[in-house]
Design a protein around this motif. Structure first.
Motif, PDB file in Angstrom:
ATOM      1  N   UNK A  58      72.028  15.118  18.055  1.00  5.21           N
ATOM      2  CA  UNK A  58      71.431  15.975  17.017  1.00  5.21           C
ATOM      3  C   UNK A  58      72.229  17.253  16.820  1.00  5.21           C
ATOM      4  N   UNK A  59      72.314  17.689  15.576  1.00  2.88           N
ATOM      5  CA  UNK A  59      73.093  18.883  15.246  1.00  2.88           C
ATOM      6  C   UNK A  59      72.219  20.116  15.058  1.00  2.88           C
ATOM      7  N   UNK A  60      70.974  20.084  15.488  1.00  2.00           N
ATOM      8  CA  UNK A  60      70.085  21.228  15.364  1.00  2.00           C
ATOM      9  C   UNK A  60      69.241  21.349  16.612  1.00  2.00           C
ATOM     10  N   UNK A  61      68.470  22.412  16.668  1.00  2.00           N
ATOM     11  CA  UNK A  61      67.631  22.680  17.831  1.00  2.00           C
ATOM     12  C   UNK A  61      66.552  21.610  17.960  1.00  2.00           C
ATOM     13  N   UNK A 205      78.496  27.081  20.315  1.00  2.00           N
ATOM     14  CA  UNK A 205      78.298  27.424  18.906  1.00  2.00           C
ATOM     15  C   UNK A 205      78.126  26.162  18.061  1.00  2.00           C
ATOM     16  N   UNK A 206      78.782  25.074  18.493  1.00  2.00           N
ATOM     17  CA  UNK A 206      78.669  23.814  17.782  1.00  2.00           C
ATOM     18  C   UNK A 206      77.446  23.055  18.295  1.00  2.00           C
ATOM     19  N   UNK A 207      76.687  22.476  17.389  1.00  2.00           N
ATOM     20  CA  UNK A 207      75.499  21.755  17.791  1.00  2.00           C
ATOM     21  C   UNK A 207      75.770  20.415  18.440  1.00  2.00           C
ATOM     22  N   UNK A 208      77.021  19.945  18.374  1.00  2.00           N
ATOM     23  CA  UNK A 208      77.330  18.618  18.920  1.00  2.00           C
ATOM     24  C   UNK A 208      78.048  18.692  20.263  1.00  2.00           C
ATOM     25  N   UNK A 209      77.883  19.799  20.992  1.00  2.00           N
ATOM     26  CA  UNK A 209      78.463  19.948  22.326  1.00  2.00           C
ATOM     27  C   UNK A 209      77.355  20.051  23.365  1.00  2.00           C
ATOM     28  N   UNK A 210      77.555  19.361  24.481  1.00  2.00           N
ATOM     29  CA  UNK A 210      76.634  19.475  25.614  1.00  2.00           C
ATOM     30  C   UNK A 210      77.381  20.081  26.793  1.00  2.00           C
TER      31      UNK A 210
END
Length: 315
Positions: A58-61, A205-210
């Motif tokens: 997911x790219x959001x919270x 900052x990027x939503x696709x990083x864990x």
């Protein structure tokens, strides 16, 4: 101060008035809170029926704003109830799409009866997902700090961070540009003792990083410093023609700062003082400057006596 004296009849009339006023306010509140309203509540989302053939992120919270319609009572209790059950989002359409429109699932979400109010919309209405090839990378943790020491105190040894590395997962293209991962800033003022604490890592900052783990343990050794002096032998360098050179004096006195912990162990083997003969051979120097090429970690040179030495060259 004047005291108003009321007769028995006037007191009964005042009590009746106050009672009627209270009843009217309660009735007004009850009527107002019984009316329908639209309001927003924070909701945690969870996923079900994830696609089997596509890896996604997911790219959001994981929280969204749910637009709710309910009575004033329900709005009041929703603000008081922090333990709302999460909203379950069906992901079966991700087999062919890269997004989910939440409003198309409103009926199913409300039928679950996991909430005690009617959801009529979401903000954002659409959830986006990343399906790029994901990879894993380990990078060192870098401490971000702003430290002001109390007088005569300073860092006395290397900072230790545990774990020293974090694991990042995300698109290969994004990971290629990441060399380190920074912590949140550690700010210390007028400190006079060692620091040890859990410190959060900076959020991606990027939503696709864990990022794993989310925190590290940081230890900063801090000690009181004092001055110490030693006589250090001077080593002649760049005597490429093997001249017979005599230097005067053969030792210099070095005054430096060291931590109280390391004070007893500091000795002349921790230092190297050199004089460069090329200063005479190439530049015509008549005395040779003394330079320290090795000294203990976290020590600072206060002075070198003398700073220049005499020499005699026998060709």
């Amino acid at each position: 101060m004047a005291i108003i004296k009321l007769s028995a009849i006037e007191r009964r009339r005042l009590q009746a008035f106050v009672t009627c006023l209270v009843v009217a306010i309660v009735a007004w509140l009850f009527t107002s809170l019984s009316n329908p309203y639209r309001y927003t509540v924070k909701q945690v989302i969870i996923f079900k029926n994830a696609p089997l053939k596509r890896a996604f992120h997911p790219l959001q919270s994981d929280t969204i704003d749910a637009i709710v319609q309910g009575t004033g009572w329900e709005m009041l209790f929703s603000k008081m109830n922090a333990g709302q059950k999460p909203v379950s989002v069906d992901l079966h359409t991700l087999e062919t799409k890269d997004f989910i429109v939440l409003n198309t699932q409103l009926k199913q979400i409300n039928l679950k009866k996991e909430l005690n109010h009617q959801i009529i919309g979401f903000n954002p209405d659409t959830l986006f997902f990343d399906f790029s090839n994901r990879t894993v990378k380990r990078v060192p943790v870098q401490l971000v700090s702003a430290i002001k020491f109390q007088k005569q105190f300073a860092q006395s040894d290397n900072v230790t961070i545990k774990p020293a590395y974090v694991t990042i997962s995300g698109p290969a293209v994004t990971l290629a540009g990441i060399k380190v991962w920074k912590t949140d800033s550690v700010k210390l003022n007028n400190i006079n003792e060692s620091f040890s604490s859990r410190v959060n890592l900076q959020k991606a900052k990027e939503g696709n990083l864990d990022i794993l783990p989310k925190t590290v343990t940081v230890n900063i050794p801090i000690d009181e410093f004092t001055e110490k002096s030693m006589n250090i032998p001077v080593k002649l360098i760049n005597n490429n023609n093997y001249y017979d050179v005599k230097i005067f004096p053969q030792k210099v006195r070095v005054t430096f700062t060291t931590s109280l912990t390391n004070y007893p162990e500091a000795n002349e083997d921790d230092f190297e003082a050199v004089a460069d003969l090329d200063k005479w051979r190439l530049n015509g120097y008549r005395v040779l400057p003394v330079k320290l090429t090795r000294l203990p970690s976290y020590s600072k040179i206060v002075k070198i006596e003398p700073q220049n030495i005499d020499f005699i060259v026998k060709k």
